[in-house]
Motif scaffolding. Structure first.
Motif, PDB file in Angstrom:
ATOM      1  N   PHE A 251       0.906  -1.146   0.126  1.00 41.39           N
ATOM      2  CA  PHE A 251      -0.016   0.002  -0.153  1.00 41.39           C
ATOM      3  C   PHE A 251       0.978   1.267   0.134  1.00 41.39           C
ATOM      4  CE2 PHE A 251      -2.916  -3.422   1.715  1.00 41.39           C
ATOM      5  CZ  PHE A 251      -3.879  -3.182   0.934  1.00 41.39           C
ATOM      6  N   ASP A 252       0.594   2.231  -0.804  1.00 38.36           N
ATOM      7  CA  ASP A 252       1.188   3.509  -0.882  1.00 38.36           C
ATOM      8  C   ASP A 252       0.894   4.465   0.448  1.00 38.36           C
ATOM      9  OD1 ASP A 252       2.510   3.635  -3.576  1.00 38.36           O
ATOM     10  OD2 ASP A 252       0.449   3.027  -4.006  1.00 38.36           O
ATOM     11  N   HIS A 253      -0.448   4.151   0.933  1.00 38.43           N
ATOM     12  CA  HIS A 253      -0.622   4.648   2.037  1.00 38.43           C
ATOM     13  C   HIS A 253      -1.693   3.780   2.849  1.00 38.43           C
ATOM     14  CE1 HIS A 253      -0.142   8.216   4.347  1.00 38.43           C
ATOM     15  NE2 HIS A 253      -1.580   8.267   4.698  1.00 38.43           N
ATOM     16  N   ILE A 254      -1.856   3.823   4.284  1.00 39.53           N
ATOM     17  CA  ILE A 254      -2.825   3.219   5.087  1.00 39.53           C
ATOM     18  C   ILE A 254      -3.632   4.140   5.863  1.00 39.53           C
ATOM     19  CG2 ILE A 254      -3.010   1.522   6.660  1.00 39.53           C
ATOM     20  CD1 ILE A 254      -0.886  -0.164   5.685  1.00 39.53           C
ATOM     21  N   LEU A 255      -4.726   4.236   5.800  1.00 37.91           N
ATOM     22  CA  LEU A 255      -5.409   5.231   6.601  1.00 37.91           C
ATOM     23  C   LEU A 255      -6.383   4.469   7.663  1.00 37.91           C
ATOM     24  CD1 LEU A 255      -6.850   7.519   3.753  1.00 37.91           C
ATOM     25  CD2 LEU A 255      -5.015   7.915   5.144  1.00 37.91           C
ATOM     26  N   ALA A 256      -5.897   4.462   8.867  1.00 39.97           N
ATOM     27  CA  ALA A 256      -6.571   3.526   9.759  1.00 39.97           C
ATOM     28  C   ALA A 256      -7.685   4.380  10.607  1.00 39.97           C
ATOM     29  CB  ALA A 256      -5.541   3.302  11.053  1.00 39.97           C
ATOM     30  N   GLN A 257      -8.705   3.649  11.265  1.00 41.96           N
ATOM     31  CA  GLN A 257      -9.741   4.081  11.901  1.00 41.96           C
ATOM     32  C   GLN A 257      -9.379   4.802  13.321  1.00 41.96           C
ATOM     33  OE1 GLN A 257     -12.593   0.854  12.351  1.00 41.96           O
ATOM     34  NE2 GLN A 257     -13.167   0.696  10.542  1.00 41.96           N
ATOM     35  N   ASP A 258      -8.319   4.473  13.781  1.00 40.03           N
ATOM     36  CA  ASP A 258      -8.079   5.169  15.269  1.00 40.03           C
ATOM     37  C   ASP A 258      -6.483   4.840  15.234  1.00 40.03           C
ATOM     38  OD1 ASP A 258      -7.350   2.703  16.483  1.00 40.03           O
ATOM     39  OD2 ASP A 258      -9.704   2.788  17.174  1.00 40.03           O
ATOM     40  N   ASP A 259      -6.001   5.775  16.465  1.00 38.16           N
ATOM     41  CA  ASP A 259      -4.442   5.553  16.704  1.00 38.16           C
ATOM     42  C   ASP A 259      -4.032   4.231  16.980  1.00 38.16           C
ATOM     43  OD1 ASP A 259      -3.951   8.297  16.168  1.00 38.16           O
ATOM     44  OD2 ASP A 259      -4.671   9.053  18.340  1.00 38.16           O
ATOM     45  N   LEU A 260      -4.798   3.376  17.723  1.00 42.06           N
ATOM     46  CA  LEU A 260      -4.436   2.194  18.295  1.00 42.06           C
ATOM     47  C   LEU A 260      -4.111   1.215  16.909  1.00 42.06           C
ATOM     48  CD1 LEU A 260      -3.770   0.282  20.599  1.00 42.06           C
ATOM     49  CD2 LEU A 260      -5.975  -0.365  20.857  1.00 42.06           C
ATOM     50  N   ILE A 261      -5.290   1.191  16.071  1.00 41.13           N
ATOM     51  CA  ILE A 261      -5.221   0.368  14.777  1.00 41.13           C
ATOM     52  C   ILE A 261      -3.824   0.949  13.846  1.00 41.13           C
ATOM     53  CG2 ILE A 261      -6.201  -0.082  12.701  1.00 41.13           C
ATOM     54  CD1 ILE A 261      -8.889  -0.177  14.513  1.00 41.13           C
ATOM     55  N   ALA A 262      -3.750   2.343  14.011  1.00 38.31           N
ATOM     56  CA  ALA A 262      -2.512   2.794  13.270  1.00 38.31           C
ATOM     57  C   ALA A 262      -1.207   2.150  13.948  1.00 38.31           C
ATOM     58  CB  ALA A 262      -2.467   4.460  13.240  1.00 38.31           C
ATOM     59  N   ASP A 263      -1.139   2.153  14.937  1.00 40.78           N
ATOM     60  CA  ASP A 263       0.120   1.656  15.567  1.00 40.78           C
ATOM     61  C   ASP A 263       0.355   0.146  15.035  1.00 40.78           C
ATOM     62  OD1 ASP A 263       0.550   4.043  16.772  1.00 40.78           O
ATOM     63  OD2 ASP A 263      -0.170   3.566  18.845  1.00 40.78           O
ATOM     64  N   ARG A 264      -0.772  -0.724  15.180  1.00 42.75           N
ATOM     65  CA  ARG A 264      -0.525  -2.134  14.620  1.00 42.75           C
ATOM     66  C   ARG A 264      -0.189  -2.113  13.326  1.00 42.75           C
ATOM     67  NH1 ARG A 264      -6.672  -3.119  17.053  1.00 42.75           N
ATOM     68  NH2 ARG A 264      -6.056  -3.235  19.324  1.00 42.75           N
ATOM     69  N   PHE A 265      -0.845  -1.284  12.433  1.00 37.20           N
ATOM     70  CA  PHE A 265      -0.349  -1.367  11.023  1.00 37.20           C
ATOM     71  C   PHE A 265       1.104  -1.081  10.718  1.00 37.20           C
ATOM     72  CE2 PHE A 265      -4.870  -1.238   9.838  1.00 37.20           C
ATOM     73  CZ  PHE A 265      -4.906  -2.257   8.755  1.00 37.20           C
ATOM     74  N   SER A 266       1.579   0.058  11.447  1.00 39.82           N
ATOM     75  CA  SER A 266       2.856   0.521  11.744  1.00 39.82           C
ATOM     76  C   SER A 266       4.060  -0.548  12.000  1.00 39.82           C
ATOM     77  CB  SER A 266       3.212   1.870  12.481  1.00 39.82           C
ATOM     78  OG  SER A 266       2.429   2.714  12.041  1.00 39.82           O
ATOM     79  N   ALA A 267       3.482  -1.432  13.041  1.00 40.79           N
ATOM     80  CA  ALA A 267       4.257  -2.396  13.593  1.00 40.79           C
ATOM     81  C   ALA A 267       4.431  -3.494  12.378  1.00 40.79           C
ATOM     82  CB  ALA A 267       3.666  -3.078  14.659  1.00 40.79           C
ATOM     83  N   LEU A 268       3.306  -3.570  11.566  1.00 44.49           N
ATOM     84  CA  LEU A 268       3.649  -4.553  10.264  1.00 44.49           C
ATOM     85  C   LEU A 268       4.123  -4.176   9.273  1.00 44.49           C
ATOM     86  CD1 LEU A 268      -0.012  -6.002  10.642  1.00 44.49           C
ATOM     87  CD2 LEU A 268       1.938  -7.018  11.215  1.00 44.49           C
TER      88      LEU A 268
END
Length: 174
Positions: free
Chosen positions: A117-134
């Motif tokens: 993905f060129d960009h990931i837009l998460a629903q909330d900060d916690l989910i954003a952190d999970r995606f960042s870890a991956l």
């Protein structure tokens, strides 16, 4: 339903564009048939097999691909990336349990899927952190698209009848 405001906004900002929305169920297809605005249309998602995905992409030749929430189909993602189609995960959602499972997967697999993905837009900060870890990449918290949706249409006569039948009793909806 949650993507309809996004579809409308994209169409308003890009007067010469057309948008294809894919779903995998008959119910979702019926909803889209009733609610998609002009210059947008529905198609069923291809089965996530190399041949089906290849044929789908060859036929439609998308300019950009927006994946919504958690529809992460490996063949569709990797083949779309291989065709250099820009990809964005919108309204991204990833449970703690799913994130834990993905973290156990080989890094090369995680990068092939989430790094595509060129960009990931998460629903909330916690989910954003999970995606960042991956992904080992920054992820944007853009909020939940469901909160941007207009209220569902209602038949006022039916609503009045229902309210009269309920009266002053408490209402519990499940």
């Amino acid at each position: 339903m949650s993507i309809l405001p996004l579809v409308e906004r994209l169409l308003a900002e890009q007067a010469d564009s057309h948008i294809m929305v894919t779903t995998g169920t008959v119910t979702a297809a019926a909803i889209m048939a009733d609610r998609l605005p002009e210059r947008s249309f529905h198609q069923y998602s291809p089965l996530d097999t190399p041949g089906a995905v290849s044929g789908f992409l060859a036929h439609w030749q998308p300019d950009i691909a927006l994946f919504v929430e958690q529809e992460l189909w490996p063949n569709l993602i990797t083949q779309t990336r291989a065709r250099n189609v820009p990809m964005v995960l919108v309204n991204g959602r990833l449970s703690e349990n799913s994130a834990r499972k993905w973290l156990r997967a080989p890094r090369s697999l995680r990068r092939a899927i989430f790094g595509a993905f060129d960009h990931i837009l998460a629903q909330d900060d916690l989910i954003a952190d999970r995606f960042s870890a991956l992904t080992d990449q920054p992820v944007t918290c853009a909020g939940n698209l469901k909160y941007a949706a207009r209220p569902l249409e209602v038949n006022e006569a039916d609503l009045t009848d229902l309210q009269a039948a309920i009266g002053d009793r408490p209402v519990w909806l499940a």
